[in-house]
Design an enzyme around this catalytic site. Sequence first.
Site, PDB file in Angstrom:
ATOM      1  N   PHE A 161      53.239  61.059   1.932  1.00 37.20           N
ATOM      2  CA  PHE A 161      52.277  61.461   2.955  1.00 37.20           C
ATOM      3  C   PHE A 161      51.610  60.197   3.481  1.00 37.20           C
ATOM      4  CE2 PHE A 161      48.224  62.540   4.757  1.00 37.20           C
ATOM      5  CZ  PHE A 161      48.558  63.584   5.598  1.00 37.20           C
ATOM      6  N   ASP A 246      50.828  51.605   0.758  1.00 31.80           N
ATOM      7  CA  ASP A 246      49.845  52.484   1.392  1.00 31.80           C
ATOM      8  C   ASP A 246      48.830  52.898   0.333  1.00 31.80           C
ATOM      9  OD1 ASP A 246      48.357  54.549   2.462  1.00 31.80           O
ATOM     10  OD2 ASP A 246      50.049  55.558   3.402  1.00 31.80           O
ATOM     11  N   LYS A 275      40.146  55.484   4.614  1.00 32.19           N
ATOM     12  CA  LYS A 275      39.299  56.443   3.906  1.00 32.19           C
ATOM     13  C   LYS A 275      38.033  55.819   3.347  1.00 32.19           C
ATOM     14  CE  LYS A 275      42.903  59.874   3.013  1.00 32.19           C
ATOM     15  NZ  LYS A 275      42.507  60.768   4.109  1.00 32.19           N
TER      16      LYS A 275
END
Length: 420
Positions: A161, A246, A275
Amino acid sequence: MTAPARPSAASRNGSPQDSATRSSAELIRAEAPVLAHNYHPLPVVVARAEGVWVEDVEGRRYLDMLAGYSALNFGHRHPALIEAAHRQLDQVTLTSRAFHHDRLAGFAEELAALTGLDMVLPMNTGAEAVESGIKVARKWAYDVKGVAPDQATIVVAADNFHGRTTTLVSFSTDPTARAGYGPYTPGFRVVPYNDLAALEAAVDETTAAVLIEPIQGEAGVVIPDDGYLTGVRELTRRAGCLFIADEIQSGLGRTGRTLAVEHESVVPDVLLLGKALGGGIVPVSAVVARREVLEVLHPGEHGSTFGGNPLAAAVGSAVIGLLSTGEFQRRAAELGEVLRTGLDGLVGKGVTGFRARGLWAGADVDPALGTGREISERLLREGVLVKDTHGSTIRLAPPLTITEDELSASIDALGRVLND
């Protein structure tokens, strides 16, 4: 579970009537005709939040065990982050990159130092960081590695993801995320996660980069075998391609280290962050890389109006300041043992298995007891917020500011909903 005392009406932002004009049920119903139905939220309407606790419009309080998918690593409204944002709001919030501003150099210097890399490309959302990383890797392949024009490939892992853009869902293996958005962007090769042999077979002279999550979050907090990240690093070095990590969910303290790759002492060529970098206040993301990699970009070849804006830089610098002490990494490591012990005690009592690193866990619930969604709804009634993924798996990722008592209370609540 005992929540902290509810703040008085006078201490809240706005009057108590501001959020009480419509009930939670009324507000949820009001969304349906005017909001795209791209999410299926739990039936709670948050009106206020502080630390690890949120409060709905009726004043019910909940322990937040999701933390905005790690965007709230430092809790809701951390005083140092709120202070940095307020201070910057009184100065300047946006210039665009058409001009320099006084916060950007410091932010980039601090982030490069924190990660041990050289240069920073500031962006906004996590998906933008991944898209930017892909562009940079392809440009590097053509300008530095010498791959023929339009032939660069990037190897990715199944069950990944990385975001929701058309390019990113092009190499997703999740039918819900991918189906219906073609034609898909070419240039990607998908191999099984945690499989070095398959990865090596997929890499060739056209490979610009290997892009992986050190821990797969959306897949259910899937942790690779010891040595996998080291193997990826060695393989990419031998093949003369880039290793892109990531760490948008796994980074910035979540796993008990500043970065998840540090568990194997690995330094990637390119690091993707987001984030928690915005402290739950503003969207902040970044591509951080070796100088040789990011120097392939020249003026006009890539950009973002809001990327690296003064408000984002101020908050990002404050986040880096919190991490620079090591306090939050230590808390995640120490409380992670409490989380692991608690979940281990539930195995065979409704939990069929779990994976955990630091304050991050994916717990697989016995399907006979309900889906992950149903378990999340039962926990909501217990005053605990979690989110399901992939059937009967629930994710636990509380703010790193949680106390041991609060963490234990949330695990006890999970035990109750599974065994009552």
